[in-house]
Design an enzyme around this catalytic site. Structure first.
Site, PDB file in Angstrom:
ATOM      1  N   LEU A   1      55.992  17.695  61.938  1.00  0.00           N
ATOM      2  CA  LEU A   1      56.475  17.484  63.302  1.00  0.00           C
ATOM      3  C   LEU A   1      55.338  17.321  64.299  1.00  0.00           C
ATOM      4  O   LEU A   1      55.359  16.429  65.145  1.00  0.00           O
ATOM      5  CB  LEU A   1      57.374  18.651  63.738  1.00  0.00           C
ATOM      6  CG  LEU A   1      58.654  18.838  62.922  1.00  0.00           C
ATOM      7  CD1 LEU A   1      59.367  20.095  63.369  1.00  0.00           C
ATOM      8  CD2 LEU A   1      59.562  17.638  63.075  1.00  0.00           C
TER       9      LEU A   1
ATOM     10  N   SER B   1      59.347  26.345  63.438  1.00  0.00           N
ATOM     11  CA  SER B   1      57.903  26.238  63.279  1.00  0.00           C
ATOM     12  C   SER B   1      57.606  25.138  62.276  1.00  0.00           C
ATOM     13  O   SER B   1      58.418  24.812  61.423  1.00  0.00           O
ATOM     14  CB  SER B   1      57.299  27.566  62.823  1.00  0.00           C
ATOM     15  OG  SER B   1      57.707  27.865  61.519  1.00  0.00           O
ATOM     16  N   ASP B   2      56.424  24.598  62.411  1.00  0.00           N
ATOM     17  CA  ASP B   2      55.999  23.497  61.561  1.00  0.00           C
ATOM     18  C   ASP B   2      54.613  23.817  61.047  1.00  0.00           C
ATOM     19  O   ASP B   2      53.641  23.642  61.753  1.00  0.00           O
ATOM     20  CB  ASP B   2      56.010  22.190  62.365  1.00  0.00           C
ATOM     21  CG  ASP B   2      55.420  21.040  61.596  1.00  0.00           C
ATOM     22  OD1 ASP B   2      55.641  20.974  60.378  1.00  0.00           O
ATOM     23  OD2 ASP B   2      54.730  20.216  62.211  1.00  0.00           O
ATOM     24  N   LYS B   3      54.523  24.296  59.804  1.00  0.00           N
ATOM     25  CA  LYS B   3      53.221  24.694  59.279  1.00  0.00           C
ATOM     26  C   LYS B   3      52.514  23.566  58.542  1.00  0.00           C
ATOM     27  O   LYS B   3      51.363  23.690  58.216  1.00  0.00           O
ATOM     28  CB  LYS B   3      53.364  25.906  58.376  1.00  0.00           C
ATOM     29  CG  LYS B   3      54.203  25.666  57.156  1.00  0.00           C
ATOM     30  CD  LYS B   3      54.327  26.914  56.339  1.00  0.00           C
ATOM     31  CE  LYS B   3      55.213  26.594  55.161  1.00  0.00           C
ATOM     32  NZ  LYS B   3      54.885  27.122  53.940  1.00  0.00           N
TER      33      LYS B   3
END
Length: 183
Positions: free
Chosen positions: A14, A8-10
């Site tokens: 990304l 995941s990319d919070k």
């Protein structure tokens, strides 16, 4: 279907190709940055909160002046949205400089670039040569790159308005602090 790994990319690194400086460490301490993305807005405080002491502020300004000048990214606001042209890592450094009040036009007038050695995978650093508008006989060479590579080339560090020798134990300490920031 099944998944073995979910990433995941919070922060948007990304998904939106954005990076944000969260901390800068100098010889006198650590400074934290709030805000996200490329908007040059967010509170900048000394470690633990509060105002940045003058010595730390001078070191922070010096570090971000160099990060801004040894840089090819451009930050601009278009229709209320902040965008960049160039590398996201370089853009994050430019945004950090703006958050502390350093302006590109002022820095460019004071330290115009006269040469560049671009980043390469062999050197693992970028260097830029700048004239000093305040002294016709003075030039500055600014370099940014991987700490482990740069520290091996350094003989001193800037601290409290002057330089002090950089020995192997201090280099090890700087790398340990750098690793702690990354973790």
């Amino acid at each position: 279907g099944a998944a073995d790994v979910i990433a995941s990319d919070k922060t948007g690194t990304l998904t939106r190709n954005e990076m944000t400086v969260r901390a800068v460490l100098t010889a006198s301490g650590r400074v934290g940055f709030e805000g996200s993305g490329y908007a040059p807005q967010g509170v900048v405080t000394a470690q633990g909160g509060g105002d940045i002491p003058p010595v730390l502020r001078t070191e922070l300004d010096r570090a971000l002046e160099i990060a801004d000048r040894a840089n090819n990214a451009a930050l601009q606001e278009i229709d209320g949205r902040w965008t960049i042209h160039g590398d996201p890592t370089e853009a994050a450094l430019v945004v950090a400089a703006r958050k502390v009040g350093l302006q590109s036009t002022t820095l460019q007038a004071r330290l115009p670039r006269v040469g560049e050695l671009p980043f390469s995978s062999d050197r693992k650093m970028m260097s830029t040569l700048h004239a000093d508008a305040g002294s016709s006989s003075h030039s500055w060479l600014f370099t940014k790159g991987a700490p482990d590579v740069l520290l091996g080339r350094c003989t001193a560090e800037y601290h409290a308005g002057s330089t002090r020798p950089l020995d192997d134990s201090r280099r090890t300490e700087i790398l340990r602090l750098n690793d702690a920031l990354a973790g």
